[in-house]
Scaffold this active site. Structure first.
Site, PDB file in Angstrom:
ATOM      1  N   ARG A 191      -7.664  -4.461   2.887  1.00  0.00           N
ATOM      2  CA  ARG A 191      -7.796  -5.751   2.182  1.00  0.00           C
ATOM      3  C   ARG A 191      -6.257  -6.632   2.704  1.00  0.00           C
ATOM      4  NH1 ARG A 191      -8.550  -8.727  -2.810  1.00  0.00           N
ATOM      5  NH2 ARG A 191      -6.812  -8.795  -4.110  1.00  0.00           N
ATOM      6  N   ARG A 208     -11.346  -5.614  -2.861  1.00  0.00           N
ATOM      7  CA  ARG A 208     -10.778  -4.433  -3.493  1.00  0.00           C
ATOM      8  C   ARG A 208     -12.015  -3.426  -3.374  1.00  0.00           C
ATOM      9  NH1 ARG A 208      -9.759  -8.316  -7.466  1.00  0.00           N
ATOM     10  NH2 ARG A 208      -7.235  -8.647  -7.509  1.00  0.00           N
ATOM     11  N   HIS A 254      -7.089   0.169   1.002  1.00  0.00           N
ATOM     12  CA  HIS A 254      -6.350  -0.964   0.283  1.00  0.00           C
ATOM     13  C   HIS A 254      -5.532  -1.728   1.591  1.00  0.00           C
ATOM     14  CE1 HIS A 254      -5.563  -3.753  -3.187  1.00  0.00           C
ATOM     15  NE2 HIS A 254      -4.332  -3.488  -2.865  1.00  0.00           N
ATOM     16  N   TYR A 299       2.770 -12.078   1.493  1.00  0.00           N
ATOM     17  CA  TYR A 299       2.301 -11.806   2.678  1.00  0.00           C
ATOM     18  C   TYR A 299       3.063 -12.795   3.657  1.00  0.00           C
ATOM     19  CZ  TYR A 299      -1.852  -9.308   0.667  1.00  0.00           C
ATOM     20  OH  TYR A 299      -2.461  -8.223   0.115  1.00  0.00           O
ATOM     21  N   HIS A 302      -6.259 -13.323  -6.729  1.00  0.00           N
ATOM     22  CA  HIS A 302      -5.037 -13.225  -7.147  1.00  0.00           C
ATOM     23  C   HIS A 302      -5.044 -14.222  -8.409  1.00  0.00           C
ATOM     24  CE1 HIS A 302      -3.083 -11.311  -3.488  1.00  0.00           C
ATOM     25  NE2 HIS A 302      -3.796 -10.491  -4.137  1.00  0.00           N
ATOM     26  N   LYS A 331     -10.588  -8.411 -11.284  1.00  0.00           N
ATOM     27  CA  LYS A 331      -9.430  -8.112 -12.284  1.00  0.00           C
ATOM     28  C   LYS A 331      -9.986  -9.238 -13.396  1.00  0.00           C
ATOM     29  CE  LYS A 331      -6.155  -5.305  -9.982  1.00  0.00           C
ATOM     30  NZ  LYS A 331      -4.738  -5.280  -9.618  1.00  0.00           N
TER      31      LYS A 331
END
Length: 299
Positions: A248, A154, A245, A280, A271, A177
């Site tokens: 990524r 990110r 982004h 994806y 994730h 995150k």
């Protein structure tokens, strides 16, 4: 009510490792809900009064949010935060909120990420390399974008790197995150791009200083990288979705196209849920169908 909300937010942050951004979003979601319920019933919401919530109250809140222009995806997230809070409150206060909690969230179609093709990504980097009159700034922008595309970082993770993180080893330890750590392999091309930037950077590299610096020596911000890619996008005729982004997204999509498995890509991207990574596969399927329609004699 303020005390109950603060306690719930503290619990979410402590036990579920929520990021500050998520906590702020939850706070805004709950304040919007409590404000609506207060106006709807003509009295400020309290932990006791919330025990009388019914499905109609939740539907009225959803209708109000939609009337204000809130999209289905944002509304679903807002309702999810509200339900989590109400479940916690019902356990704490002894309420039966099963009727209110049975209200359904709106369905929405998850939009597919829009990655760049390998050729577009390479052209964008080459354009950025010559897109600034100050050579070290151009080298810096290329280095950051190479980390986004080559390592799937990110932009906040790339710009959060410090001098102590250099020199890169075979992998980087990234705190993503929710404070979750992951190990990301570093390709030689990414290591070389950062080394090229550091050779030209006028600021001394120090362990506690930012790795990527702005022109005044402070930590580089996302606007400068977005601006560099925006100029490259205009020069190349790329779509508006060609953002930092998107690099990524390109990392994940190109790995999947090359035979990478979803679990590995999930770990590399950081994730929390595999369902997030599975989006994806939709991109890959779309690409395959486009090739099929173009090549098949009856397409």
């Amino acid at each position: 009510m303020a005390d109950a909300l603060a306690r719930w937010l503290d619990l979410e942050q402590a036990t579920r490792d929520r990021s500050p951004h998520t906590i702020n979003a939850y706070r805004a979601d709950l304040l919007a809900f409590l404000s609506f319920i207060g106006g709807y019933h003509g009295a400020a919401a309290t932990p006791k009064s919330l025990g009388g919530l019914r499905q109609g109250d939740m539907r009225a809140f959803a209708a109000s949010e939609r009337a204000r222009g809130l999209g289905a995806r944002s509304l679903a997230r807002r309702q999810s935060a509200v339900r989590s809070f109400l479940r916690w409150l019902s356990d704490r206060e002894g309420h039966d909120l099963s009727a209110a909690l049975s209200a359904r969230s709106p369905k929405y179609a998850r939009t597919l990420p829009r990655p760049l093709s390998p050729e577009q990504a390479q052209e964008a980097l080459e354009t950025v390399a010559t897109g600034h009159q100050t050579p070290w700034v151009a080298a810096r922008d290329v280095a950051v974008m190479t980390l986004l595309w080559g390592c799937g970082l990110r932009i906040s993770e790339a710009l959060g790197l410090d001098g102590r993180d250099w020199p890169f080893r075979d992998s980087l330890t990234i705190t993503g995150k929710g404070g979750k750590e992951r190990h990301v392999p570093v390709l030689p091309v990414a290591r070389d791009a950062v080394a090229g930037y550091l050779r030209q950077c006028p600021w001394r590299l120090a362990p506690d200083a930012p790795l990527f610096r702005g022109v005044r020596g402070g930590r580089l911000n996302t606007d400068q990288i977005s601006g560099a890619l925006r100029r490259a996008r205009a020069a190349l005729g790329l779509p508006p979705t060609a953002t930092p982004h998107a690099l990524r997204h390109s990392f994940a999509t190109h790995l999947l196209s090359a035979g990478g498995d979803l679990r590995t890509i999930q770990e590399l991207l950081g994730h929390a849920s595999l369902s997030t990574t599975q989006v994806y596969t939709g991109i890959d399927d779309t690409h395959l169908m486009a090739v099929y329609r173009a090549a098949h004699p009856r397409g």
